[in-house]
Design an enzyme around this catalytic site. Sequence first.
Site, PDB file in Angstrom:
ATOM      1  CE  LYS A  35      -6.874  -3.543   5.390  1.00 54.90           C
ATOM      2  NZ  LYS A  35      -5.769  -3.926   5.639  1.00 54.90           N
ATOM      3  NE  ARG A  88      -2.144  -1.305   3.595  1.00 55.78           N
ATOM      4  CZ  ARG A  88      -1.767  -0.482   4.412  1.00 55.78           C
ATOM      5  NH1 ARG A  88      -1.621   0.975   4.346  1.00 55.78           N
ATOM      6  NH2 ARG A  88      -1.001  -1.039   5.523  1.00 55.78           N
ATOM      7  CG  HIS A 125      -6.870  -2.763  10.382  1.00 55.86           C
ATOM      8  ND1 HIS A 125      -5.377  -2.344  10.314  1.00 55.86           N
ATOM      9  CD2 HIS A 125      -6.872  -3.958   9.644  1.00 55.86           C
ATOM     10  CE1 HIS A 125      -4.569  -2.946   9.403  1.00 55.86           C
ATOM     11  NE2 HIS A 125      -5.706  -4.039   9.234  1.00 55.86           N
ATOM     12  CE1 TYR A 180       1.200  -6.589  -3.035  1.00 54.87           C
ATOM     13  CE2 TYR A 180      -0.022  -4.933  -1.660  1.00 54.87           C
ATOM     14  CZ  TYR A 180       0.759  -6.271  -1.760  1.00 54.87           C
ATOM     15  OH  TYR A 180       0.802  -7.150  -0.640  1.00 54.87           O
ATOM     16  CG  ASP A 191      -7.258  -7.044   7.242  1.00 60.53           C
ATOM     17  OD1 ASP A 191      -6.150  -6.922   7.912  1.00 60.53           O
ATOM     18  OD2 ASP A 191      -7.583  -6.297   6.243  1.00 60.53           O
ATOM     19  NE  ARG A 240       0.072  -8.479   2.695  1.00 58.01           N
ATOM     20  CZ  ARG A 240      -0.339  -8.077   3.732  1.00 58.01           C
ATOM     21  NH1 ARG A 240      -1.575  -8.665   4.120  1.00 58.01           N
ATOM     22  NH2 ARG A 240       0.399  -7.197   4.752  1.00 58.01           N
ATOM     23  CB  SER A 265      -0.368  -3.521   8.210  1.00 62.20           C
ATOM     24  OG  SER A 265      -1.480  -2.642   7.842  1.00 62.20           O
ATOM     25  CB  CYS A 294       1.218  -5.942  14.056  1.00 68.88           C
ATOM     26  SG  CYS A 294       2.195  -4.717  13.699  1.00 68.88           S
TER      27      CYS A 294
HETATM   28  P1  GTP Z   1      -2.053  -7.651   7.630  1.00 70.66           P
HETATM   29  O1  GTP Z   1      -2.573  -8.580   6.755  1.00 70.66           O
HETATM   30  O2  GTP Z   1      -0.857  -6.718   6.771  1.00 70.66           O
HETATM   31  O3  GTP Z   1      -3.242  -6.882   8.162  1.00 70.66           O
HETATM   32  O4  GTP Z   1      -1.167  -8.378   8.670  1.00 70.66           O
HETATM   33  P2  GTP Z   1      -1.458  -9.243  10.126  1.00 70.66           P
HETATM   34  O5  GTP Z   1      -1.934  -8.321  11.154  1.00 70.66           O
HETATM   35  O6  GTP Z   1      -2.776 -10.089   9.824  1.00 70.66           O
HETATM   36  O7  GTP Z   1      -0.423  -9.843  10.349  1.00 70.66           O
HETATM   37  P3  GTP Z   1       0.105 -11.478  10.295  1.00 70.66           P
HETATM   38  O8  GTP Z   1      -0.784 -12.401  11.298  1.00 70.66           O
HETATM   39  O9  GTP Z   1       0.134 -11.960   8.984  1.00 70.66           O
HETATM   40  O10 GTP Z   1       1.491 -11.218  11.115  1.00 70.66           O
HETATM   41  C1  GTP Z   1       2.481 -10.680  10.366  1.00 70.66           C
HETATM   42  C2  GTP Z   1       3.823 -10.935  10.681  1.00 70.66           C
HETATM   43  O11 GTP Z   1       4.373 -11.246  12.116  1.00 70.66           O
HETATM   44  C3  GTP Z   1       4.226 -12.390  10.165  1.00 70.66           C
HETATM   45  O12 GTP Z   1       5.539 -12.603   9.795  1.00 70.66           O
HETATM   46  C4  GTP Z   1       3.995 -13.407  11.565  1.00 70.66           C
HETATM   47  O13 GTP Z   1       5.166 -14.483  11.701  1.00 70.66           O
HETATM   48  C5  GTP Z   1       4.422 -12.367  12.691  1.00 70.66           C
HETATM   49  N1  GTP Z   1       3.934 -12.676  13.865  1.00 70.66           N
HETATM   50  C6  GTP Z   1       2.481 -12.855  14.048  1.00 70.66           C
HETATM   51  N2  GTP Z   1       2.326 -13.142  15.292  1.00 70.66           N
HETATM   52  C7  GTP Z   1       3.406 -13.175  15.892  1.00 70.66           C
HETATM   53  C8  GTP Z   1       3.529 -13.463  17.571  1.00 70.66           C
HETATM   54  O14 GTP Z   1       2.674 -13.688  18.267  1.00 70.66           O
HETATM   55  N3  GTP Z   1       4.770 -13.150  17.810  1.00 70.66           N
HETATM   56  C9  GTP Z   1       6.039 -12.837  16.938  1.00 70.66           C
HETATM   57  N4  GTP Z   1       7.114 -12.751  17.378  1.00 70.66           N
HETATM   58  N5  GTP Z   1       5.587 -12.780  15.661  1.00 70.66           N
HETATM   59  C10 GTP Z   1       4.365 -12.858  15.006  1.00 70.66           C
HETATM   60  C1  SPV Z   2      -2.868  -4.438   5.437  1.00 72.93           C
HETATM   61  O1  SPV Z   2      -1.829  -3.639   5.101  1.00 72.93           O
HETATM   62  O2  SPV Z   2      -3.273  -4.067   6.858  1.00 72.93           O
HETATM   63  C2  SPV Z   2      -3.388  -5.369   4.713  1.00 72.93           C
HETATM   64  C3  SPV Z   2      -2.895  -5.656   3.433  1.00 72.93           C
HETATM   65  O3  SPV Z   2      -4.162  -6.041   5.014  1.00 72.93           O
HETATM   66  S1  SPV Z   2      -3.649  -4.510   2.075  1.00 72.93           S
HETATM   67  O4  SPV Z   2      -4.982  -5.063   1.638  1.00 72.93           O
HETATM   68  O5  SPV Z   2      -2.592  -4.560   1.214  1.00 72.93           O
HETATM   69  O6  SPV Z   2      -3.932  -3.350   2.964  1.00 72.93           O
HETATM   70 MN    MN Z   3      -4.862  -5.529   7.386  1.00 70.94          MN
END
Ligand code: GTP
Ligand code: SPV
Ligand code: MN
Length: 624
Positions: free
Chosen positions: A239, A102, A259, A230, A310, A407, A281, A283
């Site tokens: 979003k 983004r 979110h 993208y 999400d 992704r 994002s 996290c």
């Molecule tokens: P968006 O799709 O961008 O909104 O991301 P998200 O908030 O769904 O994050 P996601 O669960 O995909 O995790 C993002 C990154 O954080 C990945 O590389 C995970 O491996 C890492 N991660 C997730 N949970 C944990 C945790 O509890 N501890 C640690 N150390 N890393 C984590």
């Molecule tokens: C985020 O960045 O929080 C996502 C990926 O979930 S995107 O759809 O590209 O915003």
């Molecule tokens: Mn997200």
Amino acid sequence: MIIMAENLKLLTGMCAYFEFFANNNDINKEEFSMTSNKTVLAWLDEMAAMCTPEKIVWIDGSEEQLEALRAEAVSTGEMIKLNEEKLPGCYYHRTAENDVARVEDRTFICTPTKEEAGPINNWMAPDEMYAKMKALYAGSMAGRTMYVIPYSMGPVGSPFSKIGIELTDSIYVVLNMAIMTRIGKAVIDQLGDTPDFVKCLHAKKDVNPDDRYIVQFPQDSTIWSINSAYGGNVLLGKKCFALRIASYLGMKEGWMAEHMLILGLENPQGEVKYICAAFPSACGKTNLAMLIPPEYLKSQGYKVWTVGDDISWLRIGPDGRLYAINPEAGFFGVAPGTSVKTNFNALESTKKNTIFTNVAINNDDMTVWWEGLDKNPPVNATEWKGAKVNGVEYTAEGNKLAHPNSRFTAPAVNCPCISKEFENPAGVPVEAIVFGGRRAKCAPLVYQSRDWTHGTFVGATMASETTAAAAGAVGVVRRDPMAMKPFVGYNMATYWNHWLEMGKKLGDKAPKIFHVNWFRKDDNDNFMWPGFGDNMRVLLWILDRCAGKVDADECAIGYIPKAEDIDIKDLDMTVEDVKALLTIDNKVWLEDVENIKEYFAQFGDKLPKEMADELAKLEANLTK
Ligand code: GTP
Ligand code: SPV
Ligand code: MN
């Protein structure tokens, strides 16, 4: 013209294409379109006249039509078919190197006045932005097809749901939207003759980053995106609509677009309690939403069910409680770091009918790979930019085979732990709201706010290290209120006020609000908490607090667990380690208070008084 249309129908395998040719007044458009809705047709005419596509194709949502589009995308090289035995129905897509996340600096909220967009959104006057973008869109689809995608955010026909129509010249977008949202004929039928839909226009153009714009016009329920191909920039239901436009609609109509993931936690008695969690994002939302409990809890019968990973749309239900739906139908998940160990359920979700974007390909068997999947990068690999490399040597030199923000787009129905409430049009009742982010120092593993107003303050003052999900520097701490900094469709201070208003309506039925931090680090830069499945231990404390089953210590920032109440059975940790995770360093917190003061100052008199009062209370508590 009719003959040409007939030929095309033959060419596309007699599938249910609804199409007509742009700029062709001698055909009856209604005959070729899926609706007689005058607002839709007039808007479509106007957009087609501006973008001048060679033809217009309505997406009816049928599998035949989607299959024909997949075949077309493969024939042009836009997508690569993956191993049909190992990854049935899966495809690979690579975006331009300058178009991998983004783009927050090119995202605009175009409200009539700058004040309505607020100080932390990019703003331009709507007329000026429309004029600028019309010039960019002019002729942008010449020689190309404009696809018309009717889609519903939320189950078709649910009182929570909203309809959008996205016009796009990208098959990749069509196929992603088909996974991420409910699309097609059923949606346009649901819309009927009403003008109540969000108008979304996307043109890929030449993906020139200098002319890339992702623009929301909240008052017009309009989204215009150009020069990207993208994810979040172009899948306009996500979003752009489900957060930016929807947050604005929610403020007007008395609901919330957040979110947030939604998960159901089932106890051994079979009772399920629902938790929403807002993390910025990349996290950990997808990971938490699909969590697998530690072995000893699993064997007792604890389970986690995924409702969403999400986005949540939240409304007050007939019983006065807060109810959440997931408006999406798929997961657009971060690939790197996803493994059998960290997120088995996400990985399982990607085993069929999934589109992979910017990961690496294993050329030996046409499967996919990314950092963190396993320790065996493919020797015969194609890295995300498209170069053939020896993956073992390449990664040994410190290069990444997959882009950090690569992704997967996977249908929610693939998820082994998808909740049986996933399609429930009434949503699920929310017990707790959890905020969180990446804070190496400062925030403890978990704490509870004193009440909804304090919880709103905790959300409003969230901060997190930036990630690869957005273009720009990674690892910089920035304030990201409610994980909505990039996604709020109006003035953030007005949004906080809306939170406070919702709290007043909910009264004592309001969910309890918590804050977590899975990412605290020790002095050697190691994570102090195992995270992932073990986060369940914290969720159990949270639900015990909601049920009034466990005590806590009140401290300067809210309620902190007693260290022995965080279950560390089977972990290589001591109660002392938990205490370290729960410590609050007043000096670090007071520095944060100074930063919050500066942050709040930019909102001027729009800042709700309650937020200023909570900040003063926090400072007083820390200096006591
Ligand atoms: P968006 O799709 O961008 O909104 O991301 P998200 O908030 O769904 O994050 P996601 O669960 O995909 O995790 C993002 C990154 O954080 C990945 O590389 C995970 O491996 C890492 N991660 C997730 N949970 C944990 C945790 O509890 N501890 C640690 N150390 N890393 C984590
Ligand atoms: C985020 O960045 O929080 C996502 C990926 O979930 S995107 O759809 O590209 O915003
Ligand atoms: Mn997200």
